[in-house]
Design a protein around this motif. Sequence first.
Motif, PDB file in Angstrom:
ATOM      1  N   LEU A  21      57.814 -37.196 -23.851  1.00 27.99           N
ATOM      2  CA  LEU A  21      58.297 -38.183 -24.808  1.00 27.99           C
ATOM      3  C   LEU A  21      57.750 -39.525 -24.344  1.00 27.99           C
ATOM      4  CD1 LEU A  21      60.428 -38.723 -27.159  1.00 27.99           C
ATOM      5  CD2 LEU A  21      61.972 -39.376 -25.311  1.00 27.99           C
ATOM      6  N   TYR A  22      57.428 -40.406 -25.279  1.00 30.13           N
ATOM      7  CA  TYR A  22      57.038 -41.763 -24.902  1.00 30.13           C
ATOM      8  C   TYR A  22      57.585 -42.734 -25.937  1.00 30.13           C
ATOM      9  CZ  TYR A  22      53.178 -41.280 -28.280  1.00 30.13           C
ATOM     10  OH  TYR A  22      52.433 -41.084 -29.414  1.00 30.13           O
ATOM     11  N   VAL A  23      57.837 -43.947 -25.467  1.00 29.82           N
ATOM     12  CA  VAL A  23      58.374 -44.997 -26.332  1.00 29.82           C
ATOM     13  C   VAL A  23      57.515 -46.236 -26.114  1.00 29.82           C
ATOM     14  CG1 VAL A  23      60.388 -46.415 -26.891  1.00 29.82           C
ATOM     15  CG2 VAL A  23      60.704 -44.045 -26.137  1.00 29.82           C
ATOM     16  N   VAL A  24      57.040 -46.794 -27.231  1.00 30.97           N
ATOM     17  CA  VAL A  24      56.195 -47.990 -27.190  1.00 30.97           C
ATOM     18  C   VAL A  24      56.965 -49.148 -27.813  1.00 30.97           C
ATOM     19  CG1 VAL A  24      54.041 -49.041 -28.014  1.00 30.97           C
ATOM     20  CG2 VAL A  24      54.096 -46.606 -27.399  1.00 30.97           C
ATOM     21  N   ARG A  25      56.998 -50.249 -27.105  1.00 32.42           N
ATOM     22  CA  ARG A  25      57.594 -51.456 -27.669  1.00 32.42           C
ATOM     23  C   ARG A  25      56.593 -52.055 -28.658  1.00 32.42           C
ATOM     24  NH1 ARG A  25      61.455 -55.332 -24.931  1.00 32.42           N
ATOM     25  NH2 ARG A  25      61.800 -56.874 -26.559  1.00 32.42           N
ATOM     26  N   LEU A  26      57.078 -52.376 -29.851  1.00 35.88           N
ATOM     27  CA  LEU A  26      56.237 -52.945 -30.894  1.00 35.88           C
ATOM     28  C   LEU A  26      56.517 -54.432 -31.051  1.00 35.88           C
ATOM     29  CD1 LEU A  26      56.733 -50.170 -33.613  1.00 35.88           C
ATOM     30  CD2 LEU A  26      54.856 -50.357 -31.959  1.00 35.88           C
ATOM     31  N   ASP A  27      55.499 -55.161 -31.439  1.00 33.82           N
ATOM     32  CA  ASP A  27      55.650 -56.576 -31.744  1.00 33.82           C
ATOM     33  C   ASP A  27      56.650 -56.709 -32.906  1.00 33.82           C
ATOM     34  OD1 ASP A  27      55.023 -59.143 -33.193  1.00 33.82           O
ATOM     35  OD2 ASP A  27      53.661 -59.335 -31.481  1.00 33.82           O
ATOM     36  N   PRO A  28      57.597 -57.643 -32.836  1.00 35.68           N
ATOM     37  CA  PRO A  28      58.586 -57.775 -33.911  1.00 35.68           C
ATOM     38  C   PRO A  28      57.986 -58.102 -35.274  1.00 35.68           C
ATOM     39  CG  PRO A  28      58.916 -59.474 -32.222  1.00 35.68           C
ATOM     40  CD  PRO A  28      57.836 -58.566 -31.735  1.00 35.68           C
ATOM     41  N   ARG A  29      56.728 -58.526 -35.313  1.00 42.69           N
ATOM     42  CA  ARG A  29      56.078 -58.772 -36.603  1.00 42.69           C
ATOM     43  C   ARG A  29      55.978 -57.512 -37.447  1.00 42.69           C
ATOM     44  NH1 ARG A  29      50.573 -60.928 -35.477  1.00 42.69           N
ATOM     45  NH2 ARG A  29      50.804 -59.568 -33.699  1.00 42.69           N
ATOM     46  N   VAL A  30      56.172 -56.337 -36.813  1.00 35.23           N
ATOM     47  CA  VAL A  30      56.142 -55.078 -37.557  1.00 35.23           C
ATOM     48  C   VAL A  30      57.240 -55.049 -38.622  1.00 35.23           C
ATOM     49  CG1 VAL A  30      57.649 -53.744 -36.017  1.00 35.23           C
ATOM     50  CG2 VAL A  30      55.826 -52.589 -37.279  1.00 35.23           C
ATOM     51  N   LEU A  31      58.278 -55.834 -38.433  1.00 32.99           N
ATOM     52  CA  LEU A  31      59.374 -55.882 -39.410  1.00 32.99           C
ATOM     53  C   LEU A  31      58.939 -56.499 -40.737  1.00 32.99           C
ATOM     54  CD1 LEU A  31      62.278 -56.870 -37.031  1.00 32.99           C
ATOM     55  CD2 LEU A  31      62.110 -54.735 -38.331  1.00 32.99           C
TER      56      LEU A  31
ATOM     57  N   ASN B 241      69.403 -54.121 -35.239  1.00 35.76           N
ATOM     58  CA  ASN B 241      70.021 -55.240 -34.536  1.00 35.76           C
ATOM     59  C   ASN B 241      68.877 -56.119 -34.027  1.00 35.76           C
ATOM     60  OD1 ASN B 241      71.076 -56.987 -32.609  1.00 35.76           O
ATOM     61  ND2 ASN B 241      72.367 -55.448 -31.651  1.00 35.76           N
ATOM     62  N   PRO B 242      68.767 -57.369 -34.514  1.00 38.13           N
ATOM     63  CA  PRO B 242      67.631 -58.216 -34.119  1.00 38.13           C
ATOM     64  C   PRO B 242      67.563 -58.527 -32.617  1.00 38.13           C
ATOM     65  CG  PRO B 242      69.109 -59.381 -35.628  1.00 38.13           C
ATOM     66  CD  PRO B 242      69.632 -57.994 -35.471  1.00 38.13           C
ATOM     67  N   GLU B 243      68.623 -58.245 -31.886  1.00 37.01           N
ATOM     68  CA  GLU B 243      68.597 -58.465 -30.434  1.00 37.01           C
ATOM     69  C   GLU B 243      67.916 -57.316 -29.697  1.00 37.01           C
ATOM     70  OE1 GLU B 243      72.438 -59.479 -28.906  1.00 37.01           O
ATOM     71  OE2 GLU B 243      72.778 -60.948 -30.494  1.00 37.01           O
ATOM     72  N   LEU B 244      67.679 -56.199 -30.409  1.00 37.56           N
ATOM     73  CA  LEU B 244      67.019 -55.040 -29.798  1.00 37.56           C
ATOM     74  C   LEU B 244      65.585 -54.941 -30.298  1.00 37.56           C
ATOM     75  CD1 LEU B 244      69.931 -52.451 -30.057  1.00 37.56           C
ATOM     76  CD2 LEU B 244      69.122 -53.637 -28.013  1.00 37.56           C
ATOM     77  N   PRO B 245      64.703 -54.356 -29.476  1.00 35.78           N
ATOM     78  CA  PRO B 245      63.285 -54.309 -29.857  1.00 35.78           C
ATOM     79  C   PRO B 245      62.969 -53.286 -30.937  1.00 35.78           C
ATOM     80  CG  PRO B 245      63.610 -53.227 -27.745  1.00 35.78           C
ATOM     81  CD  PRO B 245      64.936 -53.835 -28.125  1.00 35.78           C
ATOM     82  N   CYS B 246      61.799 -53.456 -31.507  1.00 37.06           N
ATOM     83  CA  CYS B 246      61.209 -52.485 -32.416  1.00 37.06           C
ATOM     84  C   CYS B 246      60.399 -51.526 -31.541  1.00 37.06           C
ATOM     85  CB  CYS B 246      60.275 -53.171 -33.404  1.00 37.06           C
ATOM     86  SG  CYS B 246      61.096 -54.416 -34.416  1.00 37.06           S
ATOM     87  N   VAL B 247      60.494 -50.214 -31.827  1.00 41.46           N
ATOM     88  CA  VAL B 247      59.822 -49.233 -30.984  1.00 41.46           C
ATOM     89  C   VAL B 247      59.182 -48.130 -31.814  1.00 41.46           C
ATOM     90  CG1 VAL B 247      61.356 -49.634 -29.007  1.00 41.46           C
ATOM     91  CG2 VAL B 247      61.917 -47.831 -30.645  1.00 41.46           C
ATOM     92  N   TYR B 248      58.226 -47.458 -31.187  1.00 40.98           N
ATOM     93  CA  TYR B 248      57.622 -46.256 -31.723  1.00 40.98           C
ATOM     94  C   TYR B 248      57.982 -45.135 -30.755  1.00 40.98           C
ATOM     95  CZ  TYR B 248      54.143 -42.784 -33.048  1.00 40.98           C
ATOM     96  OH  TYR B 248      53.525 -41.629 -33.453  1.00 40.98           O
TER      97      TYR B 248
ATOM     98  N   TRP C 111      49.150 -46.060 -36.949  1.00 41.45           N
ATOM     99  CA  TRP C 111      48.755 -47.412 -37.332  1.00 41.45           C
ATOM    100  C   TRP C 111      49.709 -48.443 -36.735  1.00 41.45           C
ATOM    101  CZ3 TRP C 111      51.053 -51.315 -40.222  1.00 41.45           C
ATOM    102  CH2 TRP C 111      50.215 -52.375 -40.562  1.00 41.45           C
ATOM    103  N   PHE C 112      50.995 -48.131 -36.697  1.00 39.79           N
ATOM    104  CA  PHE C 112      51.978 -49.075 -36.163  1.00 39.79           C
ATOM    105  C   PHE C 112      51.722 -49.378 -34.693  1.00 39.79           C
ATOM    106  CE2 PHE C 112      54.501 -47.505 -39.810  1.00 39.79           C
ATOM    107  CZ  PHE C 112      54.755 -48.724 -40.406  1.00 39.79           C
ATOM    108  N   VAL C 113      51.367 -48.357 -33.916  1.00 38.46           N
ATOM    109  CA  VAL C 113      51.093 -48.588 -32.493  1.00 38.46           C
ATOM    110  C   VAL C 113      49.762 -49.298 -32.324  1.00 38.46           C
ATOM    111  CG1 VAL C 113      50.796 -47.524 -30.224  1.00 38.46           C
ATOM    112  CG2 VAL C 113      52.481 -46.590 -31.823  1.00 38.46           C
ATOM    113  N   LYS C 114      48.758 -48.890 -33.073  1.00 40.64           N
ATOM    114  CA  LYS C 114      47.443 -49.533 -32.959  1.00 40.64           C
ATOM    115  C   LYS C 114      47.528 -51.024 -33.269  1.00 40.64           C
ATOM    116  CE  LYS C 114      42.642 -48.908 -34.235  1.00 40.64           C
ATOM    117  NZ  LYS C 114      42.159 -50.055 -34.932  1.00 40.64           N
ATOM    118  N   GLU C 115      48.270 -51.377 -34.305  1.00 40.85           N
ATOM    119  CA  GLU C 115      48.370 -52.776 -34.727  1.00 40.85           C
ATOM    120  C   GLU C 115      49.429 -53.581 -33.993  1.00 40.85           C
ATOM    121  OE1 GLU C 115      46.273 -54.312 -36.930  1.00 40.85           O
ATOM    122  OE2 GLU C 115      45.185 -52.409 -36.856  1.00 40.85           O
ATOM    123  N   PHE C 116      50.541 -52.952 -33.629  1.00 38.70           N
ATOM    124  CA  PHE C 116      51.677 -53.700 -33.102  1.00 38.70           C
ATOM    125  C   PHE C 116      52.145 -53.261 -31.720  1.00 38.70           C
ATOM    126  CE2 PHE C 116      52.008 -53.899 -37.752  1.00 38.70           C
ATOM    127  CZ  PHE C 116      52.051 -55.278 -37.936  1.00 38.70           C
ATOM    128  N   GLY C 117      51.506 -52.224 -31.132  1.00 38.05           N
ATOM    129  CA  GLY C 117      51.921 -51.731 -29.819  1.00 38.05           C
ATOM    130  C   GLY C 117      51.701 -52.757 -28.727  1.00 38.05           C
TER     131      GLY C 117
END
Length: 176
Positions: free
Chosen positions: A77-87, A100-107, A130-136
């Motif tokens: 399993l892996y988890v990638v933190r995404l840039d909040p701009r993904v929202l 919750n905006p205090e928690l990160p966006c992840v893949y 695409w989400f990881v490529k652009e926002f990872g």
Amino acid sequence: MVYREGERYRHPGKPEWGVGQVLSVADSRVHLFFVGGGRRTIVVDRVRLEPVATVEGEWRCLDVLEGLDWQPARHNLYVVRLDPRVLRIDRFQTENPTHNPELPCVYVGITGLSPEERFQNHLCGHKASWFVKEFGRKLMPERYRRFNPMPYELARYVEPDYSKWLRLLGYAVWSN
């Protein structure tokens, strides 16, 4: 208290781990697999686990644990933190209405490679989301370390269940 394989519990001091299922018992040590915390060993002389009623299908990753062969455990399993701009992406936002905006966006993903290799593949565009490529931005090993490695039979259910669990905690999550 007597613990038996297949029974489900919660750790009273770790609600973020969610429901766990007993894998094995050795003296005062109980080995469990938690939906939100992966594999853990609990010394039950120190902690009294809280029983949970089994609900078939609620957490499919727990439903497949019984009799699972851990010897061919080579999936991660892996988890990638995404840039909040993904929202700003409508389909990402639609999937995460309770973020919750205090928690990160992840893949969240699974792989037969190491998490580091898989993350590099995403960034290079090889079989990439695409989400990881652009926002990872970076891997979050604190979110997946306790799960790895695992057999494929388990990994294919851990990915959607862990994504669901993180959403319940308030994370904005994408997985395939």
